[in-house]
Write a protein that holds these residues in place. Structure first.
Motif, short mmCIF file in Angstrom:
data_model
loop_
_atom_site.label_atom_id
_atom_site.label_comp_id
_atom_site.label_asym_id
_atom_site.label_seq_id
_atom_site.Cartn_x
_atom_site.Cartn_y
_atom_site.Cartn_z
N VAL A 92 18.61 63.83 -8.01
CA VAL A 92 18.67 62.71 -8.95
C VAL A 92 20.11 62.42 -9.33
O VAL A 92 20.55 61.26 -9.37
CB VAL A 92 17.82 63.01 -10.20
CG1 VAL A 92 18.02 61.92 -11.25
CG2 VAL A 92 16.34 63.10 -9.82
N ASN A 93 20.88 63.47 -9.61
CA ASN A 93 22.30 63.28 -9.93
C ASN A 93 23.02 62.54 -8.81
O ASN A 93 23.87 61.67 -9.06
CB ASN A 93 22.97 64.63 -10.17
CG ASN A 93 22.95 65.06 -11.62
OD1 ASN A 93 23.87 64.78 -12.37
ND2 ASN A 93 21.89 65.75 -12.01
N THR A 94 22.72 62.91 -7.59
CA THR A 94 23.38 62.30 -6.42
C THR A 94 23.20 60.79 -6.41
O THR A 94 24.16 60.02 -6.21
CB THR A 94 22.85 62.92 -5.13
OG1 THR A 94 23.13 64.33 -5.13
CG2 THR A 94 23.47 62.27 -3.90
N ILE A 95 21.96 60.35 -6.63
CA ILE A 95 21.69 58.91 -6.60
C ILE A 95 22.33 58.21 -7.80
O ILE A 95 22.99 57.17 -7.65
CB ILE A 95 20.17 58.64 -6.57
CG1 ILE A 95 19.54 59.29 -5.32
CG2 ILE A 95 19.90 57.14 -6.59
CD1 ILE A 95 20.17 58.87 -4.01
N TYR A 114 11.77 65.01 -17.21
CA TYR A 114 12.38 66.34 -17.35
C TYR A 114 13.68 66.24 -18.15
O TYR A 114 14.48 65.32 -17.95
CB TYR A 114 12.64 66.90 -15.95
CG TYR A 114 13.13 68.33 -15.88
CD1 TYR A 114 12.53 69.34 -16.59
CD2 TYR A 114 14.19 68.65 -15.03
CE1 TYR A 114 12.97 70.65 -16.48
CE2 TYR A 114 14.63 69.96 -14.90
CZ TYR A 114 14.02 70.96 -15.64
OH TYR A 114 14.46 72.25 -15.53
N ALA A 115 13.89 67.19 -19.06
CA ALA A 115 15.04 67.12 -19.97
C ALA A 115 16.36 67.02 -19.23
O ALA A 115 17.27 66.27 -19.64
CB ALA A 115 15.03 68.32 -20.91
N ALA A 116 16.52 67.78 -18.14
CA ALA A 116 17.78 67.73 -17.39
C ALA A 116 18.01 66.35 -16.80
O ALA A 116 19.16 65.90 -16.68
CB ALA A 116 17.77 68.79 -16.29
N ILE A 117 16.95 65.66 -16.43
CA ILE A 117 17.09 64.31 -15.88
C ILE A 117 17.40 63.31 -16.97
O ILE A 117 18.17 62.37 -16.77
CB ILE A 117 15.81 63.92 -15.09
CG1 ILE A 117 15.55 64.93 -13.97
CG2 ILE A 117 15.93 62.51 -14.54
CD1 ILE A 117 16.72 65.14 -13.03
N LYS A 118 16.83 63.49 -18.15
CA LYS A 118 17.22 62.65 -19.28
C LYS A 118 18.73 62.80 -19.54
O LYS A 118 19.44 61.81 -19.75
CB LYS A 118 16.44 63.04 -20.53
CG LYS A 118 14.96 62.67 -20.52
CD LYS A 118 14.30 63.10 -21.82
CE LYS A 118 12.83 62.75 -21.86
NZ LYS A 118 12.17 63.20 -23.11
N ASN A 122 21.62 59.88 -19.31
CA ASN A 122 22.53 59.61 -20.44
C ASN A 122 23.98 59.82 -20.05
O ASN A 122 24.86 59.03 -20.41
CB ASN A 122 22.16 60.49 -21.63
CG ASN A 122 20.83 60.10 -22.25
OD1 ASN A 122 20.46 58.92 -22.25
ND2 ASN A 122 20.11 61.06 -22.79
N ALA A 123 24.25 60.89 -19.29
CA ALA A 123 25.62 61.15 -18.84
C ALA A 123 26.12 60.04 -17.92
O ALA A 123 27.29 59.66 -17.97
CB ALA A 123 25.69 62.50 -18.13
N THR A 124 25.23 59.51 -17.09
CA THR A 124 25.60 58.41 -16.20
C THR A 124 26.01 57.18 -17.01
O THR A 124 26.96 56.47 -16.66
CB THR A 124 24.43 58.06 -15.26
OG1 THR A 124 24.08 59.22 -14.50
CG2 THR A 124 24.81 56.93 -14.31
N ILE A 198 12.04 58.72 -7.03
CA ILE A 198 10.93 59.60 -7.37
C ILE A 198 11.44 61.03 -7.48
O ILE A 198 12.00 61.58 -6.53
CB ILE A 198 9.81 59.51 -6.31
CG1 ILE A 198 9.38 58.07 -6.08
CG2 ILE A 198 8.62 60.37 -6.75
CD1 ILE A 198 8.92 57.33 -7.31
N ASP A 199 11.24 61.59 -8.66
CA ASP A 199 11.58 62.99 -8.91
C ASP A 199 10.35 63.84 -8.56
O ASP A 199 9.44 64.00 -9.37
CB ASP A 199 11.98 63.19 -10.37
CG ASP A 199 12.34 64.63 -10.69
OD1 ASP A 199 12.23 65.49 -9.80
OD2 ASP A 199 12.72 64.91 -11.85
N GLY A 200 10.36 64.36 -7.35
CA GLY A 200 9.22 65.16 -6.87
C GLY A 200 9.48 66.65 -6.99
O GLY A 200 9.10 67.40 -6.09
N ALA A 201 10.10 67.08 -8.08
CA ALA A 201 10.45 68.49 -8.23
C ALA A 201 9.26 69.41 -7.97
O ALA A 201 9.39 70.46 -7.34
CB ALA A 201 11.01 68.74 -9.64
N HIS A 202 8.07 69.02 -8.45
CA HIS A 202 6.88 69.86 -8.32
C HIS A 202 5.96 69.46 -7.18
O HIS A 202 4.89 70.05 -7.03
CB HIS A 202 6.07 69.80 -9.63
CG HIS A 202 6.65 70.61 -10.74
ND1 HIS A 202 6.37 71.94 -10.91
CD2 HIS A 202 7.49 70.28 -11.74
CE1 HIS A 202 7.00 72.39 -11.97
NE2 HIS A 202 7.71 71.40 -12.50
#
Length: 391
Positions: A92-95, A114-118, A122-124, A198-202
């Motif tokens: 996700v960070n990469t995109i 997911y909190a890390a993705i939030k 926000n950082a982006t 799509i965040d397919g972590a799981h």
């Protein structure tokens, strides 16, 4: 299944090295690596350490190419559209760090992202040149009666907010184990000209994947959760039309060569998790693949959920069956001393682990605390009975 042990206690004892005396019902957080996959990784590490130059100049690429070929078959896409990343958060960070935003654009998530993705979103928005980039959230309202309720939430948001450039959508939400209806949401994004990430972590291993049919702009998913690879192994799919601008977070020798080479040339990192994907996929198939795994786990989780609800006099998270994650369930906890706000959940996980030798995810969803139950081939009903009595 060949020489595979019977699912449950025998499987745990013969194929895994989980610590004796620990009740482990949190596969979803970090996964568990089978012994035979650990042994394969050790062989790769020996090959690397015994002849480093041969490994980094030749053999590493050969093994990774074979891994990507097998993954492409497993998720039904072209190997040229896949690269390895360390985890879905990296994907996700990469995109987000590659995408160019215009003034007033928005990124759309949900409150169950997911909190890390939030944090990533926000950082982006705080990066130089973000140009008033906004991060917006759709609040999932419970109970959810059917998938179309969620789809309509997104439709209404897109109608009223034409500046949404990218929607980050979980395939399975991490805090709440909700299987989002991405088969309906991806076409909806296309309808409104919104890029879909799509965040397919799981998802890989827990949901059969067909990336060609899904046709998202971007898809990232972990292999170290439900597909038994060592930790630090995930894929990033990028649709061919976007590959000319997607760049890895680390710029190295592959810069401006090819899409795959740009991600491959990342210095002298340990790529052994990527190289044992064939062994992990073989283990997954040898235990009977998705159908066999799902048959065992679904029955086990249904029994565990019913037992806990009856004993605790609570309920499951109110979502339709079609939106339940196949290998995870959400059961509301009774009122417990020491749990009063969402910030208490991590400490409660640690306390439960240290004091009771039970590993389970405690999450805060929609104003209540839930156990996020996981199940896999090494679990038995006794594991959930132990949890029930401890609580």
């Amino acid at each position: 299944m060949g020489d595979m042990p019977v699912f449950g206690k025998e499987m745990r004892e013969k194929e895994f090295d989980l610590k004796d005396g620990v009740t482990f019902i949190n596969h979803g957080s970090f996964g568990v690596v089978p012994l035979r996959v650990q042994e394969a990784q050790n062989r790769v590490l020996h090959e690397m350490n015994s002849f480093p130059d041969l490994w980094f100049r030749i053999n590493r690429r050969v093994k990774q190419n074979e891994s990507l070929r097998l993954i492409a078959e497993f998720v039904n896409t072209e190997a040229d559209d896949l690269v390895f990343v360390q985890n879905a958060t990296t994907g996700v960070n990469t995109i987000l760090k590659s995408l160019k935003f215009d003034k007033g654009d928005a990124i759309l998530c949900t409150d169950n992202t997911y909190a890390a993705i939030k944090n990533t979103c926000n950082a982006t928005s705080e990066l130089p040149g973000a140009k008033d980039l906004r991060v917006e959230y759709i609040d999932l309202k419970f109970p959810i009666e059917n998938e179309d309720e969620v789809v309509e939430m997104f439709r209404e948001y897109f109608k009223n907010n034409p500046k949404v450039k990218l929607a980050v959508i979980d395939h399975i939400t991490s805090p709440s184990a909700i299987r989002m209806p991405i088969e309906k949401l991806i076409p909806l994004c296309k309808e409104f000209g919104v890029l879909s990430l799509i965040d397919g972590a799981h998802a890989p291993g827990q949901i059969p994947l067909n990336l060609k049919d899904l046709d998202a702009d971007f898809y990232t998913g972990n292999f170290h959760k439900w597909l038994y690879t060592p930790r630090g192994c995930a894929i990033l799919y990028v649709k061919r039309t976007h590959q000319d601008w997607v760049r890895p977070l680390v710029t190295s020798h592959g810069h401006k060569t090819t899409f795959q080479n740009d991600f491959f040339e990342q210095g002298t990192r340990d790529d052994s998790p990527y190289c044992v994907v064939p062994d992990a996929l073989k283990f997954y198939q040898d235990i009977g693949g998705y159908e066999k795994l799902n048959g065992y786990v679904d029955d086990l989780l249904n029994k565990a959920t019913n037992m806990l609800i009856s004993s605790w006099k609570t309920e499951k998270l109110q979502i339709p069956k079609s939106m339940e994650a196949p290998f995870m369930r959400m059961v509301r906890l009774p009122k417990l001393e020491g749990l009063s706000s969402g910030s208490d959940s991590n400490q409660y996980i640690v306390d439960t682990m240290l004091n009771y030798q039970i590993v389970v995810a405690i999450v805060f969803v929609d104003g209540d605390f839930y156990c996020r139950l996981s199940a896999n081939i090494y679990n038995t009903e006794v594991d959930y009975q132990t949890l029930c009595h401890a609580m």
